[in-house]
Motif scaffolding. Structure first.
Motif, PDB file in Angstrom:
ATOM      1  N   HIS A 239       2.593 -14.393   6.671  1.00 18.48           N
ATOM      2  CA  HIS A 239       1.205 -14.689   7.064  1.00 18.48           C
ATOM      3  C   HIS A 239       0.465 -13.443   7.539  1.00 18.48           C
ATOM      4  CE1 HIS A 239       1.996 -18.758   6.226  1.00 18.48           C
ATOM      5  NE2 HIS A 239       2.663 -19.060   7.340  1.00 18.48           N
ATOM      6  N   GLN A 240       0.582 -12.366   6.771  1.00 17.47           N
ATOM      7  CA  GLN A 240      -0.091 -11.112   7.098  1.00 17.47           C
ATOM      8  C   GLN A 240      -1.605 -11.289   6.964  1.00 17.47           C
ATOM      9  OE1 GLN A 240       1.475 -11.839   4.337  1.00 17.47           O
ATOM     10  NE2 GLN A 240      -0.007 -11.411   2.728  1.00 17.47           N
ATOM     11  N   THR A 241      -2.318 -10.984   8.038  1.00 18.09           N
ATOM     12  CA  THR A 241      -3.774 -11.116   8.050  1.00 18.09           C
ATOM     13  C   THR A 241      -4.451  -9.959   7.327  1.00 18.09           C
ATOM     14  OG1 THR A 241      -3.770 -12.352  10.120  1.00 18.09           O
ATOM     15  CG2 THR A 241      -5.801 -11.214   9.561  1.00 18.09           C
ATOM     16  N   TYR A 242      -3.842  -8.783   7.404  1.00 15.32           N
ATOM     17  CA  TYR A 242      -4.529  -7.589   6.908  1.00 15.32           C
ATOM     18  C   TYR A 242      -3.580  -6.695   6.130  1.00 15.32           C
ATOM     19  CZ  TYR A 242      -7.288  -3.321   6.738  1.00 15.32           C
ATOM     20  OH  TYR A 242      -7.978  -2.230   6.300  1.00 15.32           O
ATOM     21  N   SER A 243      -4.064  -6.174   5.006  1.00 16.00           N
ATOM     22  CA  SER A 243      -3.345  -5.129   4.280  1.00 16.00           C
ATOM     23  C   SER A 243      -4.342  -4.326   3.453  1.00 16.00           C
ATOM     24  CB  SER A 243      -2.251  -5.724   3.379  1.00 16.00           C
ATOM     25  OG  SER A 243      -2.805  -6.578   2.400  1.00 16.00           O
ATOM     26  N   THR A 244      -4.010  -3.081   3.203  1.00 18.93           N
ATOM     27  CA  THR A 244      -4.883  -2.217   2.418  1.00 18.93           C
ATOM     28  C   THR A 244      -4.038  -1.265   1.592  1.00 18.93           C
ATOM     29  OG1 THR A 244      -6.744  -0.659   2.541  1.00 18.93           O
ATOM     30  CG2 THR A 244      -5.085  -0.483   4.253  1.00 18.93           C
ATOM     31  N   MET A 245      -4.480  -0.999   0.361  1.00 25.57           N
ATOM     32  CA  MET A 245      -3.754  -0.091  -0.515  1.00 25.57           C
ATOM     33  C   MET A 245      -4.184   1.340  -0.241  1.00 25.57           C
ATOM     34  SD  MET A 245      -3.240  -0.129  -4.647  1.00 25.57           S
ATOM     35  CE  MET A 245      -1.723  -1.058  -4.598  1.00 25.57           C
ATOM     36  N   LEU A 246      -3.214   2.240  -0.148  1.00 29.35           N
ATOM     37  CA  LEU A 246      -3.474   3.647   0.121  1.00 29.35           C
ATOM     38  C   LEU A 246      -3.561   4.422  -1.184  1.00 29.35           C
ATOM     39  CD1 LEU A 246      -0.960   4.029   3.100  1.00 29.35           C
ATOM     40  CD2 LEU A 246      -3.363   3.314   3.153  1.00 29.35           C
ATOM     41  N   GLU A 247      -3.988   5.667  -1.098  1.00 31.77           N
ATOM     42  CA  GLU A 247      -4.219   6.465  -2.300  1.00 31.77           C
ATOM     43  C   GLU A 247      -2.955   6.688  -3.122  1.00 31.77           C
ATOM     44  OE1 GLU A 247      -6.211  10.086  -1.392  1.00 31.77           O
ATOM     45  OE2 GLU A 247      -8.076   9.116  -0.754  1.00 31.77           O
ATOM     46  N   ASP A 248      -1.796   6.740  -2.466  1.00 25.53           N
ATOM     47  CA  ASP A 248      -0.550   6.978  -3.199  1.00 25.53           C
ATOM     48  C   ASP A 248       0.060   5.703  -3.784  1.00 25.53           C
ATOM     49  OD1 ASP A 248       0.386   5.684  -0.960  1.00 25.53           O
ATOM     50  OD2 ASP A 248       1.694   7.305  -0.275  1.00 25.53           O
ATOM     51  N   GLY A 249      -0.641   4.573  -3.663  1.00 21.94           N
ATOM     52  CA  GLY A 249      -0.152   3.326  -4.217  1.00 21.94           C
ATOM     53  C   GLY A 249       0.648   2.482  -3.239  1.00 21.94           C
ATOM     54  N   SER A 250       0.982   3.033  -2.080  1.00 17.47           N
ATOM     55  CA  SER A 250       1.663   2.239  -1.055  1.00 17.47           C
ATOM     56  C   SER A 250       0.651   1.334  -0.359  1.00 17.47           C
ATOM     57  CB  SER A 250       2.381   3.139  -0.052  1.00 17.47           C
ATOM     58  OG  SER A 250       1.448   3.962   0.637  1.00 17.47           O
ATOM     59  N   VAL A 251       1.149   0.399   0.428  1.00 24.25           N
ATOM     60  CA  VAL A 251       0.274  -0.572   1.087  1.00 24.25           C
ATOM     61  C   VAL A 251       0.599  -0.609   2.577  1.00 24.25           C
ATOM     62  CG1 VAL A 251      -0.463  -2.985   1.193  1.00 24.25           C
ATOM     63  CG2 VAL A 251       0.134  -1.967  -1.018  1.00 24.25           C
ATOM     64  N   CYS A 252      -0.441  -0.502   3.398  1.00 23.54           N
ATOM     65  CA  CYS A 252      -0.307  -0.609   4.847  1.00 23.54           C
ATOM     66  C   CYS A 252      -0.612  -2.049   5.242  1.00 23.54           C
ATOM     67  CB  CYS A 252      -1.261   0.358   5.539  1.00 23.54           C
ATOM     68  SG  CYS A 252      -1.105   0.379   7.349  1.00 23.54           S
TER      69      CYS A 252
END
Length: 412
Positions: A239-252
């Motif tokens: 149930h992750q509320t937030y995530s964003t893709m970074l420039e290197d393709g990984s996801v925070c």
């Protein structure tokens, strides 16, 4: 009266290590306040936007303006978690620049390089398909409808130029709803982000998955968040509320950790993951893990210096961690509000740190590339001592001159 005052003995900045922090300004959007604040490292607000609608999310965009999704109380979806209904672009002085309304909008939006905007909206899942979706429970008083998500790209005039419906691409069996969540919603997307010109990143909270969409075909390039272990489905995130893709393709990801299977206590964590391999590249969780927990709200931001900004939303708490996972900046918001359902709270929806070299921050604060303007901002926000007008001229180098030289050497 604030609830449980013993748990709120600290307000404002509790820890600040200037030599290790990622210096900048932090934009804070709260759950029960119509004031969005940009604070300095000492916790003082240097800019505020007062909104007509209760904000659902706010971020600075490239031109220095604020993009805000707000809650329209007249919307038929207003009782749904994350309901918005209106999106506004406000200039640095709070003047309305652009507005779009759609009563089925929810959560976050993303401004594209071409000036268009990606939004999330609810669409009803066809009954025949809805009956096939596995998991969940029927909520008391439910009308039997199931709502899914659509990603819509609109132009500056509000015209739809591209639309994607999640229920056309999710699998009703493998993309099942958490058994502790109702069947009112299927995916419950909370984040959408343009990746280049032809990909869309999306975060599905209700089914605990993140995904990358091919904009041309509508198909998923990949989905991540669950796996099959010994013939049984296991969640990698919950149930992750937030995530964003970074420039290197990984996801925070801010992994809220709600409805953890087999755990006595729920707990949250922040991770950076390679979604193609499933490897967790870095992250942070407390010891014991339950010390960090926000059942909903909150976010995580990977900082340029390798650290993390972690927002524990339902405790009004923000931490900056360096690359060694040591706390170098910590803040508890002193701003409280009242929600008709959740009562008095200081909850934070999200917070973002903007560094001095980001164009959106420079344009928002009216800063040129010269050191003098940054020095004025520093004085206004108490980042350096103000000089008294009556103070006689000193022969030795002042603190302001030292800051000037430092900023000049850094190219500002």
């Amino acid at each position: 009266m604030k609830k449980c005052p013993a748990r709120q003995t600290t307000e404002g900045v509790a820890i600040y290590l200037p030599s290790e922090s990622h210096f900048g300004f932090t934009l804070i959007t709260q759950f029960s306040s119509k004031t969005i604040r940009l604070i300095n490292m000492q916790g003082a607000a240097i800019k505020e936007w007062n909104t007509e609608y209760l904000p659902v999310e706010a971020k600075l965009i490239e031109n220095g303006n604020l993009l805000v999704t707000g809650k329209d109380e007249s919307s038929p979806m207003s009782s749904f978690e994350g309901a918005s209904g209106i999106i506004q672009e406000l200039d640095p002085e709070g003047k309305l620049v652009w507005e779009y309304k759609n009563q089925y909008m929810h959560h976050r939006a993303d401004r594209l390089e071409n000036g268009n905007t990606l939004i999330l909206k609810w669409v009803e899942v066809p009954t025949e398909l809805a009956t096939k979706v596995a998991g969940g429970f029927t909520k008391d008083g439910s009308d039997g409808k199931m709502w899914g998500d659509a990603v819509v790209e609109i132009d500056q005039n509000g015209n739809t130029v591209w639309e994607w419906n999640a229920h056309d691409h999710l699998d009703p069996e493998s993309d099942d709803i958490c058994p502790l969540c109702s069947t009112t919603e299927w995916g419950h997307a909370t984040c959408v982000q343009a990746v280049g010109d032809d990909k869309i990143f999306i975060n599905f909270m209700r089914i605990s998955q993140i995904a990358l969409i091919d904009k041309k075909t509508g198909d998923f390039d990949w989905k991540w968040g669950t796996k099959i272990h010994e013939g049984e489905k296991v969640n990698e995130i919950n149930h992750q509320t937030y995530s964003t893709m970074l420039e290197d393709g990984s996801v925070c990801i801010f992994d809220n950790g709600r409805h953890l299977r087999g755990e006595a206590l729920n707990y949250s964590r922040a991770i950076v993951v390679d979604p193609k391999t499933g490897n967790i590249l870095s992250g942070y969780e407390e010891d014991p893990p339950s010390f960090l927990f926000s059942s909903f709200l909150g976010n995580a931001q990977k900082l340029d210096n390798g650290g993390l900004l972690v927002v524990e939303g339902t405790r009004g708490h923000i931490m900056e961690l360096n690359y060694r996972n040591s706390v170098v900046w910590e803040y508890v918001t002193p701003e409280w509000g009242v929600d008709p359902v959740h009562g008095e709270n200081n909850w934070i929806i999200s917070a973002y740190r903007y560094s001095l070299n980001e164009d959106c921050l420079k344009k928002c604060l009216g800063v040129s590339t010269t050191w003098r303007t940054w020095l004025e901002v520093a004085k206004e926000s108490y980042l350096v001592d103000r000089e008294e007008e009556t103070q006689p001229a000193q022969q030795q180098m002042s603190q302001a001159d030292m800051v000037r030289n430092r900023l000049e050497n850094l190219g500002y």
